[in-house]
Each structure stands twice: as structure tokens, then as C-alpha cells.
Design a protein around this motif. Sequence first.
Motif, PDB file in Angstrom:
ATOM      1  N   THR A  20       0.821  -1.208   0.000  1.00 14.17           N
ATOM      2  CA  THR A  20       0.000   0.000   0.000  1.00 14.17           C
ATOM      3  C   THR A  20       0.857   1.261   0.000  1.00 14.17           C
ATOM      4  OG1 THR A  20      -0.128   0.134   2.409  1.00 14.17           O
ATOM      5  CG2 THR A  20      -1.882  -1.090   1.295  1.00 14.17           C
ATOM      6  N   TYR A  27      -3.859   4.024  -1.491  1.00 17.56           N
ATOM      7  CA  TYR A  27      -3.751   3.269  -2.733  1.00 17.56           C
ATOM      8  C   TYR A  27      -3.253   1.870  -2.410  1.00 17.56           C
ATOM      9  CZ  TYR A  27      -3.647   8.091  -4.313  1.00 17.56           C
ATOM     10  OH  TYR A  27      -3.929   9.421  -4.503  1.00 17.56           O
ATOM     11  N   SER A  28      -3.824   0.875  -3.065  1.00 18.66           N
ATOM     12  CA  SER A  28      -3.392  -0.505  -2.840  1.00 18.66           C
ATOM     13  C   SER A  28      -2.566  -0.985  -4.022  1.00 18.66           C
ATOM     14  CB  SER A  28      -4.603  -1.425  -2.658  1.00 18.66           C
ATOM     15  OG  SER A  28      -5.296  -1.558  -3.880  1.00 18.66           O
ATOM     16  N   LYS A  69      -3.128  -3.355  -5.931  1.00 16.31           N
ATOM     17  CA  LYS A  69      -3.983  -3.723  -7.068  1.00 16.31           C
ATOM     18  C   LYS A  69      -4.208  -2.556  -8.014  1.00 16.31           C
ATOM     19  CE  LYS A  69      -6.512  -7.256  -4.553  1.00 16.31           C
ATOM     20  NZ  LYS A  69      -7.823  -7.678  -4.043  1.00 16.31           N
ATOM     21  N   SER A  70      -4.084  -1.324  -7.525  1.00 15.37           N
ATOM     22  CA  SER A  70      -4.352  -0.160  -8.360  1.00 15.37           C
ATOM     23  C   SER A  70      -3.094   0.597  -8.775  1.00 15.37           C
ATOM     24  CB  SER A  70      -5.297   0.803  -7.631  1.00 15.37           C
ATOM     25  OG  SER A  70      -4.676   1.324  -6.476  1.00 15.37           O
ATOM     26  N   LEU A  71      -1.908   0.058  -8.450  1.00 12.06           N
ATOM     27  CA  LEU A  71      -0.657   0.748  -8.765  1.00 12.06           C
ATOM     28  C   LEU A  71       0.304  -0.140  -9.546  1.00 12.06           C
ATOM     29  CD1 LEU A  71       0.096   2.378  -5.294  1.00 12.06           C
ATOM     30  CD2 LEU A  71      -0.893   3.498  -7.284  1.00 12.06           C
ATOM     31  N   SER A  72       1.133   0.495 -10.355  1.00 13.27           N
ATOM     32  CA  SER A  72       2.255  -0.177 -11.001  1.00 13.27           C
ATOM     33  C   SER A  72       3.538   0.499 -10.541  1.00 13.27           C
ATOM     34  CB  SER A  72       2.162  -0.066 -12.525  1.00 13.27           C
ATOM     35  OG  SER A  72       1.135  -0.891 -13.008  1.00 13.27           O
ATOM     36  N   SER A  83      -0.886   5.016 -11.291  1.00 10.03           N
ATOM     37  CA  SER A  83      -2.163   4.342 -11.148  1.00 10.03           C
ATOM     38  C   SER A  83      -2.492   3.537 -12.394  1.00 10.03           C
ATOM     39  CB  SER A  83      -3.264   5.369 -10.902  1.00 10.03           C
ATOM     40  OG  SER A  83      -4.520   4.745 -10.941  1.00 10.03           O
ATOM     41  N   THR A  84      -2.998   2.333 -12.187  1.00  6.28           N
ATOM     42  CA  THR A  84      -3.480   1.512 -13.299  1.00  6.28           C
ATOM     43  C   THR A  84      -4.997   1.589 -13.408  1.00  6.28           C
ATOM     44  OG1 THR A  84      -3.623  -0.436 -11.866  1.00  6.28           O
ATOM     45  CG2 THR A  84      -1.572  -0.117 -13.090  1.00  6.28           C
ATOM     46  N   LYS A  85      -5.636   2.300 -12.491  1.00  5.42           N
ATOM     47  CA  LYS A  85      -7.100   2.398 -12.455  1.00  5.42           C
ATOM     48  C   LYS A  85      -7.609   3.747 -12.950  1.00  5.42           C
ATOM     49  CE  LYS A  85      -7.731  -1.586 -10.398  1.00  5.42           C
ATOM     50  NZ  LYS A  85      -8.262  -2.736 -11.050  1.00  5.42           N
ATOM     51  N   THR A 117      -6.843   6.847 -11.887  1.00  8.74           N
ATOM     52  CA  THR A 117      -7.043   7.904 -10.899  1.00  8.74           C
ATOM     53  C   THR A 117      -6.129   9.097 -11.149  1.00  8.74           C
ATOM     54  OG1 THR A 117      -5.469   6.907  -9.368  1.00  8.74           O
ATOM     55  CG2 THR A 117      -7.790   6.302  -9.108  1.00  8.74           C
TER      56      THR A 117
END
Length: 120
Positions: free
Chosen positions: A24, A41-42, A44-47, A59-61, A63
Motif C-alpha cells: 500500500t 492506494y493498494s 492492485k491499483s498501482l504499477s 495508477s493503473t485504475k 485515478t
Amino acid sequence: MLRGNWYFYVKGAGYDEYKLTTHTLTELQVTAFGTKKEHHYSAKSLSVVKFKKAYYVWSTKGTGISFGFNPGRVKVNGTYKPAIAVNGLSDKTLKSGKTSTAVGDVYTPFKTKKAYTIYF
């Protein structure tokens, strides 16, 4: 090296804090009046990509967040302490022995009311 809490003092406006864990990233902004604004941010939503010594996070989502973390050190009372420069990264700042105050905000693992020069 990057895990933990990192603080940046904003003169007259409070401080910013990043909390980095394995999965996180939490960004906390605290104003001089004690108002808090937090973004979490977790994994799952970051690269994350490592380039030379720096880490780039985005962010991969969709945002729209993106950060650059560049580890270095600051001189405190004659000894060197770990620090990170956040954003403002370039290849020139990654050269060994380079010092700069224009590499972005310098975060330290301790709360401070002083701006530091970071050494790479």
C-alpha cells in the motif's frame, strides 16, 4: 529502504506524509490548522517500475496519480540520515555524488521544520 513513514514540512502550511508498505501507499496532508486529507492506494491499483535508483509509481485504475521516489540521504547534525526525493526526478539527479535541492520535495523519516538538501 523505502518502507515506512516519510515526512515533508511545508512552511506555514503543515506537513505531508507518505506511508509506504509492501502492498500500500498512503498519502496524508496535514494543514497547520490540523485538517487532514488522506489518499490510500493498494497494490492492485498501482504499477511500480525501478529505473536506476529511483522508483516510479502510477495508477493503473485511471485515478491520475503518479509519484517518483528517489532514495538519498540528508546531513543532520554532522551525520547522514536516509531521505527520499519525491517527484521532480531526472537522470541528472541520479548521478553518484550529485546534490540538489531542485529534485522535488525531500522527505525524511522524522518530522522536521526545516528543508534539507538531498545527497545522491
